[in-house]
Design a protein around this motif. Structure first.
Motif, PDB file in Angstrom:
ATOM      1  N   SER A 182      33.546  71.718  45.011  1.00 31.40           N
ATOM      2  CA  SER A 182      31.738  71.207  45.092  1.00 31.40           C
ATOM      3  C   SER A 182      32.567  69.988  46.337  1.00 31.40           C
ATOM      4  N   SER A 184      33.556  67.148  45.548  1.00 34.88           N
ATOM      5  CA  SER A 184      34.316  66.024  44.808  1.00 34.88           C
ATOM      6  C   SER A 184      35.595  66.976  44.689  1.00 34.88           C
ATOM      7  N   SER A 185      35.245  68.352  44.984  1.00 35.64           N
ATOM      8  CA  SER A 185      36.643  68.985  44.840  1.00 35.64           C
ATOM      9  C   SER A 185      37.590  67.978  45.972  1.00 35.64           C
ATOM     10  N   THR A 187      38.621  65.386  47.090  1.00 34.41           N
ATOM     11  CA  THR A 187      39.326  64.316  47.106  1.00 34.41           C
ATOM     12  C   THR A 187      39.810  64.832  46.152  1.00 34.41           C
ATOM     13  N   ASN A 188      40.040  65.764  45.297  1.00 33.20           N
ATOM     14  CA  ASN A 188      41.552  67.167  44.684  1.00 33.20           C
ATOM     15  C   ASN A 188      42.650  67.279  44.767  1.00 33.20           C
TER      16      ASN A 188
END
Length: 277
Positions: A182, A184-185, A187-188
């Motif tokens: 997603s 948010s991922s 930034t992983n």
């Protein structure tokens, strides 16, 4: 476990096809990170079919990593060499000795022990430091591959194999550190570690298959993709065995990897056809 074994079948069959394709083309730059060689090999239907099988195997690997410990998945993937041996005997008419058929049986026995002893995957999600460290390891894999291109053939094959295996190991761990794909991922760091580690591993493995002792490279790859990820899973991600069966899991892991190492000659592709496809 069924998905892990399915991934091993896909990867083991793909390695036969890709090895044949890599040996049937002219080398590119001669570097360990040889994009020209990869592009030439990718023009052959055998390599493309191998990539399709790799993609299917990767999907099955992701499913397996979300349900069982990394050490079990890693051992199953190392067992893809047993699949390669059987496929070579079937498609390429390579004769397996009694000892080699015995090694295939050893791999199967080790996987059966792991299947009985494995618990559920750990609940650990991994710290930001672990994810960042994984990205660093992926970058080092690419750097080692570039440096290894100048080594003598025997050392080159071992280093490229270990580095490629480490890259595949990065992928195994990264899958566990990514909750979902997603916004948010993005930034992983584990997402970028997966992409960099997997891409680097493919480049290095293709170079290893093209020149030098691929048997040595395959042994290095098996070690690189099993031991490190298994340690990370147990120490940092909480992977455990069924109660009282730790000894069986350790024995099954060791037996599976040992059997795979006995079959490393099946990482050695056959002689190329007279006219590349």
């Amino acid at each position: 476990m069924v998905c892990a074994l399915g991934a091993a079948v896909c990867f083991g069959t793909a390695s036969v096809l890709q090895a044949m394709a890599a040996r049937a083309v002219e080398p590119g730059t001669g570097s360990g990170v040889d994009t020209a060689l990869l592009l030439r090999a990718a023009r052959q239907w055998r390599y493309l079919l191998g990539l399709a099988l790799d993609a299917a195997g990767f999907v099955l690997q992701i499913v397996a990593l979300k349900h069982i410990p990394i050490y079990t998945v890693g051992a199953a993937l190392a067992a893809s060499l047993a699949v390669t041996a059987v496929v070579s005997a079937w498609l390429l008419h390579v004769r397996l000795s009694g000892a080699e058929w015995g090694a295939v049986g050893v791999v199967c026995a080790g996987l059966a022990m792991l299947g009985l002893a494995s618990g559920e995957e750990g609940s650990g999600t991994g710290s930001f430091g672990l994810k960042l460290g994984l990205l660093l390891v992926a970058g080092l894999v690419l750097l080692v591959g570039a440096v290894a291109g100048g080594l003598p053939d025997r050392s080159r094959a071992l280093v490229l194999g270990l580095a490629a295996g480490t890259g595949f190991g990065v992928v195994e761990v990264a899958v566990r550190l990514i909750d979902d794909i997603s916004l948010s991922s993005l930034t992983n760091p584990a997402l970028y570690a997966l992409l960099l580690g997997g891409g680097a591993a493919f480049l290095l493995l293709t170079s290893a298959l093209q020149r030098g002792s691929v048997t040595t490279a395959t042994a290095g790859m098996v070690i690189g993709e099993t031991i490190g990820p298994a340690v990370v899973g147990v120490v940092w991600l909480g992977d455990r065995t069924r109660e009282g069966l730790t000894w069986l899991a350790v024995l099954g892991f060791a037996v599976s990897v040992a059997g795979a190492l006995l079959l490393t000659r099946f990482g050695e592709p056959p002689e190329p056809d007279a006219a590349p496809a």
